[in-house]
Design a protein around this motif. Structure first.
Motif, PDB file in Angstrom:
ATOM      1  N   UNK A  13       0.828  -1.218   0.000  1.00 39.49           N
ATOM      2  CA  UNK A  13       0.000   0.000   0.000  1.00 39.49           C
ATOM      3  C   UNK A  13       0.859   1.263   0.000  1.00 39.49           C
ATOM      4  N   UNK A  14       2.088   1.176   0.537  1.00 39.58           N
ATOM      5  CA  UNK A  14       2.973   2.338   0.522  1.00 39.58           C
ATOM      6  C   UNK A  14       3.398   2.672  -0.907  1.00 39.58           C
ATOM      7  N   UNK A  15       3.531   1.639  -1.722  1.00 45.52           N
ATOM      8  CA  UNK A  15       3.942   1.824  -3.118  1.00 45.52           C
ATOM      9  C   UNK A  15       2.751   2.236  -3.975  1.00 45.52           C
ATOM     10  N   UNK A  16       1.604   1.639  -3.709  1.00 40.55           N
ATOM     11  CA  UNK A  16       0.425   1.838  -4.559  1.00 40.55           C
ATOM     12  C   UNK A  16      -0.383   3.083  -4.210  1.00 40.55           C
ATOM     13  N   UNK A  17      -0.342   3.492  -2.945  1.00 43.05           N
ATOM     14  CA  UNK A  17      -1.164   4.614  -2.508  1.00 43.05           C
ATOM     15  C   UNK A  17      -0.550   5.960  -2.815  1.00 43.05           C
ATOM     16  N   UNK A  18      -1.315   7.008  -2.485  1.00 44.72           N
ATOM     17  CA  UNK A  18      -0.821   8.369  -2.661  1.00 44.72           C
ATOM     18  C   UNK A  18       0.212   8.681  -1.573  1.00 44.72           C
TER      19      UNK A  18
ATOM     20  N   UNK B  28      16.689   8.118  -0.335  1.00 43.15           N
ATOM     21  CA  UNK B  28      16.038   7.173   0.577  1.00 43.15           C
ATOM     22  C   UNK B  28      14.527   7.351   0.571  1.00 43.15           C
ATOM     23  N   UNK B  29      14.052   8.589   0.545  1.00 43.44           N
ATOM     24  CA  UNK B  29      12.597   8.822   0.545  1.00 43.44           C
ATOM     25  C   UNK B  29      11.959   8.346  -0.755  1.00 43.44           C
ATOM     26  N   UNK B  30      12.634   8.555  -1.883  1.00 40.58           N
ATOM     27  CA  UNK B  30      12.111   8.049  -3.160  1.00 40.58           C
ATOM     28  C   UNK B  30      12.086   6.527  -3.162  1.00 40.58           C
ATOM     29  N   UNK B  31      13.135   5.907  -2.610  1.00 39.87           N
ATOM     30  CA  UNK B  31      13.150   4.452  -2.477  1.00 39.87           C
ATOM     31  C   UNK B  31      11.988   3.971  -1.617  1.00 39.87           C
ATOM     32  N   UNK B  32      11.765   4.624  -0.479  1.00 45.04           N
ATOM     33  CA  UNK B  32      10.726   4.187   0.460  1.00 45.04           C
ATOM     34  C   UNK B  32       9.336   4.323  -0.125  1.00 45.04           C
TER      35      UNK B  32
ATOM     36  N   UNK C 136      17.963   5.352  13.176  1.00 39.75           N
ATOM     37  CA  UNK C 136      17.365   6.665  12.880  1.00 39.75           C
ATOM     38  C   UNK C 136      16.343   6.544  11.759  1.00 39.75           C
ATOM     39  N   UNK C 137      16.718   5.874  10.676  1.00 40.75           N
ATOM     40  CA  UNK C 137      15.836   5.746   9.519  1.00 40.75           C
ATOM     41  C   UNK C 137      14.642   4.833   9.801  1.00 40.75           C
ATOM     42  N   UNK C 138      14.879   3.720  10.498  1.00 39.25           N
ATOM     43  CA  UNK C 138      13.805   2.757  10.751  1.00 39.25           C
ATOM     44  C   UNK C 138      12.736   3.309  11.689  1.00 39.25           C
ATOM     45  N   UNK C 139      13.170   4.099  12.670  1.00 40.52           N
ATOM     46  CA  UNK C 139      12.196   4.679  13.602  1.00 40.52           C
ATOM     47  C   UNK C 139      11.289   5.662  12.866  1.00 40.52           C
ATOM     48  N   UNK C 140      11.869   6.441  11.948  1.00 43.77           N
ATOM     49  CA  UNK C 140      11.054   7.363  11.150  1.00 43.77           C
ATOM     50  C   UNK C 140      10.155   6.586  10.198  1.00 43.77           C
ATOM     51  N   UNK C 141      10.716   5.573   9.515  1.00 38.95           N
ATOM     52  CA  UNK C 141       9.963   4.801   8.518  1.00 38.95           C
ATOM     53  C   UNK C 141       8.777   4.079   9.146  1.00 38.95           C
ATOM     54  N   UNK C 142       8.976   3.445  10.303  1.00 35.69           N
ATOM     55  CA  UNK C 142       7.891   2.682  10.933  1.00 35.69           C
ATOM     56  C   UNK C 142       6.741   3.593  11.336  1.00 35.69           C
ATOM     57  N   UNK C 143       7.072   4.852  11.661  1.00 30.63           N
ATOM     58  CA  UNK C 143       6.025   5.798  12.055  1.00 30.63           C
ATOM     59  C   UNK C 143       5.296   6.364  10.849  1.00 30.63           C
ATOM     60  N   UNK C 144       6.062   6.814   9.850  1.00 25.82           N
ATOM     61  CA  UNK C 144       5.455   7.446   8.676  1.00 25.82           C
ATOM     62  C   UNK C 144       4.604   6.458   7.885  1.00 25.82           C
ATOM     63  N   UNK C 145       5.090   5.218   7.724  1.00 24.99           N
ATOM     64  CA  UNK C 145       4.393   4.225   6.916  1.00 24.99           C
ATOM     65  C   UNK C 145       3.568   3.237   7.746  1.00 24.99           C
ATOM     66  N   UNK C 146       3.449   3.502   9.060  1.00 29.21           N
ATOM     67  CA  UNK C 146       2.621   2.670   9.949  1.00 29.21           C
ATOM     68  C   UNK C 146       3.034   1.189   9.888  1.00 29.21           C
ATOM     69  N   UNK C 147       4.322   0.953  10.127  1.00 27.88           N
ATOM     70  CA  UNK C 147       4.867  -0.403  10.058  1.00 27.88           C
ATOM     71  C   UNK C 147       5.325  -0.894  11.434  1.00 27.88           C
ATOM     72  N   UNK C 148       4.645  -0.442  12.482  1.00 27.97           N
ATOM     73  CA  UNK C 148       5.050  -0.800  13.843  1.00 27.97           C
ATOM     74  C   UNK C 148       4.967  -2.297  14.117  1.00 27.97           C
ATOM     75  N   UNK C 149       4.095  -3.007  13.386  1.00 31.24           N
ATOM     76  CA  UNK C 149       3.968  -4.460  13.599  1.00 31.24           C
ATOM     77  C   UNK C 149       5.107  -5.242  12.944  1.00 31.24           C
ATOM     78  N   UNK C 150       5.848  -4.602  12.047  1.00 28.16           N
ATOM     79  CA  UNK C 150       6.935  -5.269  11.333  1.00 28.16           C
ATOM     80  C   UNK C 150       8.309  -4.864  11.885  1.00 28.16           C
ATOM     81  N   UNK C 151       8.469  -3.573  12.150  1.00 31.71           N
ATOM     82  CA  UNK C 151       9.697  -3.075  12.788  1.00 31.71           C
ATOM     83  C   UNK C 151       9.329  -2.829  14.246  1.00 31.71           C
ATOM     84  N   UNK C 152       9.534  -3.815  15.071  1.00 27.37           N
ATOM     85  CA  UNK C 152       9.012  -3.807  16.438  1.00 27.37           C
ATOM     86  C   UNK C 152      10.045  -3.306  17.445  1.00 27.37           C
TER      87      UNK C 152
END
Length: 454
Positions: A27-32, A426-430, A275-291
């Motif tokens: 959904x991170x790739x497909x969504x807006x 990194x943001x374009x990759x994410x 640093x990057x993973x803590x931001x990524x898990x929050x922005x993309x709502x991936x707390x269940x994967x990056x625990x």
């Protein structure tokens, strides 16, 4: 007496099914784009454009725009080069070494760590090229290319040339390793997409069909690449350390540099991953994967490598005293009590004292504390490289040549340019690539049928 071990917490929380993994990552790739991602990209691109002014000015006017002088020929630029190479080390360690050791906790973070490695190496490679002054006239001379000038060859005895081989090999293997891991996930997104998106991801997935033989070959290649990449974890920063260790400069001429630099690289690399993973898990709502479990394990690695770095600092002082060489002893006393003492004690505070806070479980499982300390560690590692390079050069054997280094706006601007480039990539990759390895994460998630039968 019967002892029963406690059941480990699951690596993926929230009771996720295989379908959930596909949906949550795709959904991170497909969504807006989310508002947080857009704001982050604007800041990164703004920093990139601001830094590009300094880069263009440096290329136009020459490296006289920097704060270098006759005594200090290496300073801010090589500090940043070594720092960025170190940042890229955790990606290979997580991807290759932990794969060979079958550490399953790596599966949720390896994709982003590999991407971080590639982008960090790109940023690192810029500094030696810019330092050539007019790279368009002769950057290719760093490569042993056949030519008609005599033939004119590079100096194979120089560790600067070894850098070229080590970093180009490291970049190539890391890029191939990263992309091959992406292929099954590109195929997943291809099968969910329509129109132009389906065509693009179809081309990126190289015709992946998901057959048993395809998976078998995929896993074999992954193991082979992991075997090739593992020596690079040790060799790349070892060779970078030879830039200094093979010289006769007091403070540089020491055999402890290779293991010391490798430990420091893993130390700073894991801090940047956090640093990057803590931001990524929050922005993309991936707390269940990056625990919290992932964060705690990475913090334990930081404790270990930070302690190794601290021991290396103490060992350097001891060897300088034990050597009986006055110039060597003065170099280290000058670091601690000379005009750059503020940088030395900043390094000691950030790299030796702050990681010890992770011995407390409450701190190493705290998101806010981990985020703050990960930034502190990387500030400290930058100061480490600055202290090693500048304090060893600014006062050497000849007192009449002693000088001070002061960074100019061009020095700072080029550094900002690499920050902007790194975070923009990194943001374009994410956004456009799956930030978590779906194929591997699914292997550690119980299937729906198992949950029904339980």
């Amino acid at each position: 007496m019967q002892v029963t071990s406690s059941v480990r917490e699951p690596l993926i929380t929230g009771g996720k099914t295989l379908k959930d993994v596909t949906h949550d990552v795709s959904r991170q790739v497909e969504g807006k784009p989310t508002l947080g991602w857009i704001l982050g990209l604007l800041v990164a691109v703004g920093t990139l454009l601001l830094g590009s002014l300094a880069l263009v000015a440096t290329l136009w006017e020459g490296i006289g725009m920097w704060g270098l002088n006759k005594t200090i020929g290496w300073a801010w630029d090589i500090t940043n080069f070594v720092w960025w190479v170190g940042i890229g080390h955790a990606g290979t360690l997580i991807s290759a070494v932990l794969l060979l050791f079958r550490q399953k906790w790596r599966m949720a973070i390896n994709r982003a760590a590999e991407a971080m490695t590639i982008f960090a190496v790109i940023c690192a490679a810029m500094f030696p090229i810019i330092h050539m002054g007019r790279p368009w006239l002769g950057a290719y001379w760093a490569l042993p290319l056949p030519n008609t000038f005599g033939s004119l060859w590079v100096n194979f005895n120089s560790p600067l040339l070894w850098d070229v081989f080590a970093i180009s090999t490291y970049f190539s293997v890391s890029l191939v390793f990263w992309y091959i891991g992406l292929i099954p996930d590109f195929a997943t997104i291809r099968d969910r997409a329509t129109g132009l998106r389906r065509t693009i991801y179809g081309a990126l997935s190289f015709g992946w069909d998901g057959a048993a033989k395809t998976w078998s070959r995929y896993e074999s290649v992954a193991l082979i690449l992991a075997g090739l990449a593992t020596p690079l974890v040790l060799s790349v920063h070892t060779i970078v350390s030879f830039d200094f260790a093979t010289s006769v400069i007091p403070g540089w001429h020491t055999t402890i540099f290779p293991p010391y630099f490798v430990a420091g690289a893993i130390f700073s690399g894991f801090a940047m991953v956090l640093t990057l993973m803590i931001i990524t898990r929050k922005v993309f709502k991936l707390e269940d994967y990056i625990t919290i479990g992932h964060i705690e394990l990475m913090n334990i690695v930081i404790i270990i490598t930070g302690s190794i770095v601290g021991i290396a600092y103490i060992t350097e002082f001891f060897i300088a005293w034990y050597s009986g060489v006055a110039a060597e002893q003065y170099a280290f006393m000058n670091r601690a009590f000379g005009p750059y003492a503020w940088a030395y004690w900043s390094m000691m505070t950030c790299n030796v004292i702050s990681p010890q806070l992770f011995w407390f479980k409450k701190i190493r499982t705290s998101i806010v504390a981990t985020f703050a300390l990960s930034i502190v560690v990387n500030i400290g590692m930058w100061f480490e490289r600055f202290v090693i390079i500048v304090t060893s050069l600014h006062r050497d054997y000849l007192p009449s040549s002693w000088a001070m280094f002061y960074p100019t706006l061009s020095d700072i601007g080029v550094y900002l340019f690499t920050f902007g480039l790194f975070f923009t990539l990194f943001l374009l990759f994410a956004k456009f690539f799956p930030v978590i390895n779906m194929a591997e994460v699914k292997s550690i998630v119980k299937s729906s049928s198992e949950k029904v039968n339980k």
